[in-house]
Design a protein around this motif. Structure first.
Motif, short mmCIF file in Angstrom:
data_model
loop_
_atom_site.label_atom_id
_atom_site.label_comp_id
_atom_site.label_asym_id
_atom_site.label_seq_id
_atom_site.Cartn_x
_atom_site.Cartn_y
_atom_site.Cartn_z
N VAL A 200 62.49 -17.54 27.36
CA VAL A 200 61.12 -17.60 26.85
C VAL A 200 61.03 -18.60 25.69
O VAL A 200 60.14 -19.46 25.65
CB VAL A 200 60.65 -16.21 26.38
CG1 VAL A 200 59.32 -16.31 25.65
CG2 VAL A 200 60.53 -15.26 27.55
N LEU A 201 62.00 -18.52 24.78
CA LEU A 201 61.98 -19.42 23.62
C LEU A 201 62.15 -20.88 24.04
O LEU A 201 61.46 -21.77 23.55
CB LEU A 201 63.11 -19.04 22.66
CG LEU A 201 62.87 -17.79 21.84
CD1 LEU A 201 64.15 -17.33 21.19
CD2 LEU A 201 61.82 -18.06 20.79
N LEU A 202 63.08 -21.10 24.95
CA LEU A 202 63.33 -22.47 25.39
C LEU A 202 62.10 -23.02 26.11
O LEU A 202 61.68 -24.16 25.89
CB LEU A 202 64.55 -22.53 26.30
CG LEU A 202 65.88 -22.17 25.64
CD1 LEU A 202 67.02 -22.26 26.63
CD2 LEU A 202 66.16 -23.06 24.45
N LEU A 203 61.53 -22.19 26.96
CA LEU A 203 60.33 -22.59 27.69
C LEU A 203 59.23 -23.02 26.73
O LEU A 203 58.57 -24.04 26.92
CB LEU A 203 59.85 -21.41 28.54
CG LEU A 203 58.45 -21.49 29.13
CD1 LEU A 203 58.46 -22.39 30.34
CD2 LEU A 203 57.95 -20.12 29.51
N GLY A 204 59.06 -22.23 25.67
CA GLY A 204 58.00 -22.55 24.73
C GLY A 204 58.31 -23.79 23.91
O GLY A 204 57.41 -24.52 23.51
N GLY A 272 58.01 -21.66 21.06
CA GLY A 272 59.41 -21.95 20.78
C GLY A 272 59.94 -21.43 19.47
O GLY A 272 61.13 -21.42 19.25
N GLU A 273 59.07 -21.02 18.57
CA GLU A 273 59.54 -20.59 17.27
C GLU A 273 58.86 -19.29 16.87
O GLU A 273 57.63 -19.22 16.83
CB GLU A 273 59.22 -21.66 16.23
CG GLU A 273 60.43 -22.14 15.50
CD GLU A 273 60.08 -23.10 14.38
OE1 GLU A 273 59.02 -23.74 14.46
OE2 GLU A 273 60.87 -23.19 13.44
N GLY A 274 59.68 -18.29 16.57
CA GLY A 274 59.10 -17.04 16.13
C GLY A 274 59.91 -15.86 16.62
O GLY A 274 60.87 -16.03 17.37
N SER A 275 59.53 -14.68 16.16
CA SER A 275 60.25 -13.50 16.62
C SER A 275 59.38 -12.27 16.41
O SER A 275 58.39 -12.31 15.69
CB SER A 275 61.55 -13.33 15.84
OG SER A 275 61.26 -13.00 14.50
#
Ligand SMILES: Nc1ncnc2c1ncn2[C@@H]1O[C@H](COP(=O)(O)OP(=O)(O)OP(=O)(O)O)[C@@H](O)[C@H]1O
Ligand SMILES: Nc1ncnc2c1ncn2[C@@H]1O[C@H](COP(=O)(O)OP(=O)(O)OP(=O)(O)O)[C@@H](O)[C@H]1O
Ligand SMILES: [Mg+2]
Ligand SMILES: [Mg+2]
Lengths: 325, 502, 328, 292
Positions: A200-204, A272-275
């Motif tokens: 998900v992160l990479l996709l974003g 791509g950035e966050g949690s």
């Protein structure tokens, strides 16, 4: 030789660690400041009763915000989360009123949320439609369904079991907060420690690069919207527990609060950035702020102004802290 | 001052730059005189691009002084001071037209009324100077990487009246375009423009420059006249140690076919057939826009096609990237910024992106990334990637190091078929040789390699066989013993000549 | 360039097609739809969002967004009504209202570049601030505006309703700014890549502030029209309109990621959205199905948009393939 | 100390709040006011925070009548008396007293008048109804009352348009409704703040004729704002049902005071609205909360 730098990375100093921690959680210092300020200014702020009511009131927002966080991480947006909460609440409310079965209610709430999530995910992930307009469409559809089915008024006849649950206390915390907490932890793990979360992160971060790396972008995106929908479904059910009845407009006012919480926590809208942890802090800021300002007896419209100003002050503070070495 | 020399176009004194406390450039001092070409050389991450950024006003220096035409300036203003730069990563606006991109920093007409016809005319002139045929009304996003680079150069030339800085301008160019660029540089030089030329190609540096400035780990370790400095000496000055003999040895391939392509066609190419054996390096030469990248991407399941594609003798019908990866195929993209790197994510995550399951902890299926960090660290060391920590965002790496990260990502998948599109784009000489050795070793271990490169010497060095492509067709094939640089180039370029004649 | 090629660059064609389809459908479904007066009233109704959408287009092409326009509208109307009531001076009220809208818009831009917070969160914050300020100003009271104000809302010049004229003027200015000036080009460039824009020495900050200021002033104009049409200030007027405005812009073919957009598309997008409401009203639909129909129509519109864009691209690719085959 | 929990701020609500505040001041109460801004969850937690602050009584206007029960029961358990105002909480076990309008009757009054005016017309009569928010009980009740009254005419067709209390939407809806049904004979606005919008439309299509003229379109509304007052005064509107906000506010505080003192009070205290027409509205200006 400078190669040494790469071979034995310097042990991070205390300062550097603090520095990167602040960068990771820009919302944290703001929370500390607010907590200190409000607990000195109002004797009621840190009472058990107040904490409990803040926790309960924000459980629905928190669940919606987790969903929104995932969607933001892919670089998308889901405007329908708020009204899917309403639609799930109404549909589940009607089913429970008819059957008096709580489990059936839980199932329908979840199913409704997942259905809307699947629709969003399919249209955005597989048909590559614009997330903003698509979810704006489903937002209206969900709202319409909620109003149509309930004729605009609260659906009464919630099973007593569910009502009792709203007063249940587990480990000194209200039961709904425990549910929210468990789900939050689940998603912290899911996003931070699984290959799905990484995808998900990479996709974003770069959709095209994700495709070139063999990530099934359509499926990942579908799963994100699906889960966001599912969370909205659960949030709808929790709103019934909290409020005692299913009301058709329950989620509608929450959209901006949810988005605000997520972005304040430091999750970027561009993906791509966050949690999830950042979102927890972001939602906490808004929760503390509204509760504190209410307790201080500040007039409503001044609260609005103060909230706006504090967002800038807070961000300035966080930036200042992370810049200083 | 008793110098007879003219006033320096640009001179810097004790220039230094630190990013959040970490010094990446220090003690850089030099003067640049009209009509001279100065090569700025150094390894990947030496600080060349950072120096360039300070010289064209994008980064404020932490320390030091910059003088433009004898005047000390606090901030360089490219337009006002006549300094233009071609940036390493393209700085184009993808949804604007070629003409708009070229003229954007200096639009004709009034601010409230742009003269669009004049704008198009200027753009056409600039491109004609470079001898390329690009429709100036075309959006930039519709151009291939090579043509974008040309547009970028045309854009910088427009207002480089005094100083032109070229940061690795030739990485996406093939021989004829390079030659045109060099001709142009010579013309500008004659006109009194001072040029700073950053490149990792020593041939080019020796061909074009008068002087050099060598950086190592952010420090200026030497400068002088190119003519007085033997190539070997300069190379060793850059890397700070003695270099080994740069020669890769190729082992003969096996007879087993790894990839077969039969009558492959798509929107970008037509009727392509070839095969690659295990242990073979098959090079593809061609001019930019020849469709090499499209063939490579098609083989990786990224684009639809007609015809037959066989991997290990098994026909792939409508393959996708995942299926190709399962067959052990990997593809290194030529456009690392657009299709390769996850900019905001860390080096570690970028290295593991193609093989996430490799790092998955087995105890709970699908959970956790045990071993990811140590694997990443290993690759960082193997490929000599210069990075403060593997948790750093990959976008803060220097261009060559980014390329190495990308290469590492795919080598980490332990491929059986390796498609490499411009694998050494922007990589310094030392590292390039290491990568060449790695590719040769890969082939020797039985991996089939498809090598697409605009760097002809690289193709000649590494390939067993070279195919030549021109406008979507294969127009020639050379076995290693028949390799002939001139013939390959003329075969690849003949269409361009035809077009010019027509 | 062939005509096809040229058309493929016109990204408002899909929404124009969708609007045309909607018009045909509506004229079949309701006899009163195709009347001159109804079409005119559709345009008048669309004028407020369309004018705001023109300003918003500039903001969105810079890869920004302004959630606060609804609150700016609310505040501007409040200020205008309040000044009208207290001083009775049209000049003062108009000047202050338009100035104030511009300043509030510009303030968004200034805060965005100063604090480097994403535009969404910045304008979300100013949204609450402006809204609070507006309620503060009027104490949530309704304030009537003088009847003569009605001229702005339903007066006619040369037998064309004033709101439509204003829309035409704003559209003309918007088109000019967007296509002929440096500002318009820079705005698109910044939306493409702020990094490249800085590398090309573009005045990123100035352009950003100006774009948001434009968003502000168009909102100010829209506020005055709306105020004139509803006859007075109502507490909360304009709140929520931001989503309609953004939807109009995005429907019109402007990418939320910035860099690419059209002014004409945004206006057509606004008209399209009004058409849905108009159609439902004309058909006397049950109040409960409005949202469902509107949502579904939006979904259908994006699908149509996608299909037509994909077909255009496919066509271009086929052309290319034919060329390549021919050279072989 | 009185806790005051409000759903949202808008004109008529502020009218009641002002009455409450001045009465509270007169009686020496301190007021702690919280506004939920339309969010039922927020209102729940705000009521709880009032309980935490140990207020002596809570005056509440609910976002949704069915959803603050939990918080109210919590207050009740702490022995805090609760007075609901403006919005009735019919099923609540926690509320000690209610004071507010009888929205069904309010709607009925307007409907009754409209029916009288239209009684002589033969054939099918179209009446436009501008609904309030579909989830607002007062809006729903006004609609119910109006429809009950108008149904006494056999030949009436009511065209209902949603407005969400939003004037801009009301404006568009009225405009479109007149396009589709140019023969609409009467308009009922769930809030009279929409009447200026109706005037705009009627003016647009040249149907704005004052009361008494043959072609006059009957316009009525509920509320008592200045908008409604002025329109009625001008004769563009026939009349409005005016809510007595002042009495509502004063009564709310008085009820709370009585409950605090342990006195028993009436559970339902309906403050009826008054219907004023063009002919008598000026004389009653003092009774109209919004009139300026
Ligand atoms: N924005 C930044 N933040 C932190 N570090 C940076 C940043 N930009 C560059 N660096 C670091 O500065 C060093 C020098 O980078 P630079 O891009 O100047 O190298 P270079 O000589 O151009 O290398 P290459 O040949 O690979 O392009 C590198 O170690 C890089 O990681
Ligand atoms: N994103 C794109 N959209 C449309 N057309 C493209 C795109 N990328 C490349 N093309 C076109 O496809 C053709 C071949 O592209 P490309 O330049 O990648 O070929 P190549 O042989 O790999 O050349 P290079 O030497 O630049 O790698 C060119 O005519 C180019 O204009
Ligand atoms: Mg570099
Ligand atoms: Mg290529």
């Amino acid at each position: 030789m400078d190669r040494a730098l790469t071979q034995n990375p310097q042990a991070p100093t205390e300062k550097a660690r603090w520095h990167s921690w602040i960068k990771q959680y820009p919302a944290a210092p703001i929370i500390v400041v607010l907590l200190v300020a409000f607990s000195t200014l109002s004797p009621y702020f840190l009472t058990a009763g107040n904490i409990e009511s803040v926790l309960i009131a924000n459980s629905v927002i928190m669940l919606g915000a987790i969903g929104m966080t995932m969607v933001f991480l892919t670089g998308g947006i889901d405007l329908s989360i708020s009204t899917v909460i309403s639609a799930s609440a109404v549909i589940a409310g009607i089913v429970m009123a008819q059957t008096d079965s709580i489990s059936l209610g839980i199932a329908t709430a979840l199913a409704t949320g997942l259905a809307f999530g699947a629709l969003n995910g399919f249209l955005i992930g597989y048909c590559k439609l614009n997330p903003f307009i698509t979810t704006m469409g489903t937002q209206l559809v969900a709202r319409g369904i909620a109003f149509l089915l309930s004729q605009g008024i609260a659906v009464k006849g919630t099973p007593f079991g569910l009502m009792d649950f709203s007063f249940a206390v587990v480990l000194g915390l209200p039961a709904v907060s425990i549910i929210t907490l468990v789900i939050t932890m689940l998603f912290i793990v899911l996003l931070g420690y699984t290959s799905w979360g990484r995808e998900v992160l990479l996709l974003g971060s770069n959709r095209s690069a994700a495709r070139y790396s063999g990530i099934n972008t359509a499926r990942t995106e579908l799963s994100v919207y699906l889960l966001a929908g599912g969370l909205a479904g659960i949030a709808g059910l929790i709103s019934i527990i909290n409020l005692g009845n299913a009301i058709p407009g329950v989620g509608d006012t929450l959209l901006l609060i949810i988005i605000g919480g997520v972005v304040l926590g430091g999750t970027s809208m561009t993906g791509g950035e966050g949690s999830v942890m950042r979102t927890v802090l972001g939602v906490a800021i808004l929760a503390i702020l509204t509760s504190g300002l209410n307790l201080l007896g500040i007039p409503f419209y001044d609260q609005l102004i103060i909230q706006g100003v504090l967002i800038f002050v807070g961000n300035g503070l966080a930036q200042h802290l992370s810049r200083r070495r | 001052m008793f110098t007879k020399q003219p006033i320096a176009s640009l001179s810097v004194l004790g220039l230094a730059k630190a990013f959040s406390g970490k010094t990446v450039v220090k003690d850089v001092s030099f003067s640049l005189y009209p009509g001279e070409i100065v090569a700025l050389v150094g390894e990947n991450g030496a600080g060349k691009s950072t120096t360039k950024n300070m010289l064209c006003g994008l980064l404020p220096p932490s320390e030091g002084e910059i003088q433009v035409a004898g005047q000390t300036v606090t901030v360089v203003d490219g337009k006002q001071h006549g300094i233009g730069a071609v940036h390493q990563e393209l700085s184009l606006f993808s949804s604007l037209s070629v003409a708009q991109n070229i003229c954007i920093s200096d639009l004709p007409g009034k601010p409230g009324r742009i003269d669009w016809p004049a704008c198009r005319q200027i753009a056409e002139q600039q491109l004609a100077q470079l001898g390329v045929d690009v429709d100036v009304n075309q959006r930039v996003e519709n151009l291939g990487a090579g043509k974008q680079q040309i547009v970028e150069i045309a854009k910088a030339l427009l207002h480089a009246s005094k100083v032109l800085i070229l940061d690795e301008p030739t990485t996406s160019l093939t021989a004829p375009e390079r030659e045109r660029l060099f001709t142009l540089m010579r013309r500008l030089k004659k006109q009194g423009v001072a040029i700073i030329f950053i490149s990792h190609f020593m041939d080019e540096i020796y061909q074009m420059s008068d002087k050099f400035i060598c950086l190592r780990d952010g420090r200026q370790v030497g400068s002088g006249n190119i003519a007085d400095t033997p190539r070997r000496e300069l190379e060793e000055m850059m890397v700070g140690r003695t270099l080994d003999e740069a020669k890769v040895t190729l082992t003969p391939p096996s007879t087993e076919l790894a990839v077969q392509v039969e009558r492959l066609s798509s929107h970008y190419f037509h009727d392509i057939s070839f095969s690659i054996r295990r242990g073979e390096v098959l090079g593809i030469a061609g001019l930019m826009g020849a469709g090499r990248t499209e063939v490579a991407e098609t083989l990786f399941g990224l684009r639809p096609f007609e015809g037959r594609l066989l991997v290990d003798g098994e026909q792939m019908i409508k393959p996708n990237v995942r299926q190709m990866k399962q067959r052990g195929v990997c593809y290194l993209t030529e456009d690392r910024r657009r299709n390769g790197l996850f900019g905001v994510r860390s080096v570690k995550e970028n290295l593991s992106a193609a093989k996430l399951s490799r790092f998955v902890q087995r105890r709970v299926k699908g959970m956790g990334f045990r071993g990811e960090a140590s694997q990443a660290q290993e690759w960082v060391e193997q490929l000599n990637i210069s990075v403060p920590s593997i948790d750093e965002a990959v976008s803060s790496l220097s261009g060559g190091n980014q390329q190495k990260v990308l290469l590492g990502r795919w080598l980490a998948t332990l491929p059986r078929v390796c498609i490499l599109d411009e694998p050494t784009k922007g990589v310094d000489i030392g590292a390039k040789f290491e990568i060449h050795k790695k590719i040769a070793a890969l082939a020797a271990s039985g991996v089939a390699v498809l090598l697409v490169s605009s760097d002809l010497p690289e193709l000649l060095d590494l390939s067993h066989r070279i195919l030549v492509m021109r406008t979507g067709h294969i127009v020639g094939e050379f076995a290693r013993e028949d390799f002939d640089a001139v013939e390959i180039i003329s075969l690849a370029a003949s269409s361009a000549f035809e077009k010019q004649r027509a | 360039m062939s005509l096809k090629h040229r058309l493929s660059a016109v990204n408002w064609l899909p929404i124009a097609a969708a609007t045309l389809v909607a018009c045909i459908l509506l004229s079949l479904l309701s006899s009163s739809f195709m009347s001159y007066t109804n079409l005119q009233s559709v345009l008048v109704q669309a004028s407020v969002t369309a004018i705001m959408a023109i300003g918003m287009t500039f903001i969105i092409v810079t890869a920004g967004i302004d959630i606060s326009v609804g609150a700016i509208l609310f505040f501007t109307s409040s200020l205008f009504a309040k000044l009208m009531m207290d001083t009775g001076s049209y000049t003062l009220a108009f000047a202050c209202a338009l100035l104030c809208a511009t300043v509030l818009g510009a303030l968004n831009g200034v805060l965005i570049i100063k604090y480097k917070i994403t535009p969404l969160i910045t304008t979300l914050a100013t949204y609450t601030m402006y809204r609070g300020m507006a309620i503060h100003l009027t104490g949530a009271q309704n304030i009537p505006v003088p009847r003569e104000m009605g001229f702005l809302g339903n007066g006619k010049l040369l037998s064309i309703p004033v709101p439509i004229l204003l829309l035409a003027v704003v559209l003309a200015v918007g088109l000019y700014l967007f296509n002929a000036t440096r500002f318009g080009l820079y705005a698109r460039a910044i939306g493409n890549s702020a990094q490249s824009a800085r590398e090309s020495n573009l005045p990123v900050n100035k352009v950003t502030v100006f774009a948001y200021a434009l968003g502000g002033i168009t909102t100010g104009i829209a506020a005055l029209i709306l105020l004139a049409r509803v006859g007075g200030l109502q507490s909360g007027i304009g709140i929520g309109i931001e989503f309609t405005v953004i939807a109009a812009v995005v429907l019109g073919g402007t990418k939320l990621s910035g860099g690419d957009g059209t002014i004409v598309g945004s206006v057509i997008g606004a008209i399209f959205l009004v058409l849905i409401d108009n159609g439902l009203n004309l058909m006397n639909a049950s109040p409960y199905v409005y949202d469902i129909v509107k949502g579904s129509v939006l979904l259908i519109a994006v699908v149509i948009d996608k299909v037509s864009v994909t077909r255009q691209q496919q066509h271009l690719l086929n052309q290319r393939a034919a060329r390549i085959r021919a050279t072989g | 100390k009185l806790g005051l929990s409000v759903d949202q701020l808008f004109e008529s609500r502020v009218g009641v709040l002002n009455a409450i505040k001045s009465e509270a001041q007169k009686q020496g109460f301190e007021i702690i006011e919280v506004v939920a801004d339309g969010d039922p969850q927020a209102q729940n937690s705000q009521i709880q925070s009032l309980v935490t602050q140990k207020v002596d009584a809570i005056l509440v206007c609910a976002v949704d009548q069915n959803t603050i029960e939990r918080a109210l029961l919590g207050a009740k358990r702490k022995g805090i008396p609760i007075v609901a105002f403006d919005r009735a909480l019919p099923d609540s076990r926690a509320v000690d007293a209610f004071v507010g309008p009888d929205s069904i009757t309010d709607g009925y009054l307007a409907g009754q008048y409209t029916a009288q005016q239209l009684a002589q017309i033969d054939g099918n009569i179209q009446v436009l109804e501008l609904l309030g928010a579909l989830n607002d009980q007062n809006g729903i009740d006004r609609s119910k009352g109006f429809n009950d009254a108008i149904a006494e005419l056999p030949n009436v067709e009511v065209i209902a348009m949603p407005t969400d209390w939003d004037s801009a939407r009301a404006l568009a809806a009225t405009q479109n409704a007149f396009q589709a049904n140019p023969d609409i004979k009467a308009v009922f606005a769930a809030t009279d703040t929409h009447i200026p919008s109706v005037e705009t439309v009627l003016y647009d299509i040249a149907k704005l004729h004052p009361v008494g003229s043959d072609q006059h379109v009957v316009v009525t509304g509920v509320n008592g704002s200045n908008d409604g007052y002025q329109a009625t005064l001008r004769g563009n509107a026939d009349g409005i049902v005016v809510m007595d906000l002042h009495t509502t506010g004063v009564t709310a505080v008085q009820l709370a005071a009585a409950l605090i003192n342990g006195e028993s009070v009436e559970l339902n205290n309906v403050i009826p609205g008054n219907f004023y027409t063009t002919s008598n509205i000026e004389a009653n200006k003092a009774n109209i909360w919004g009139a300026q």
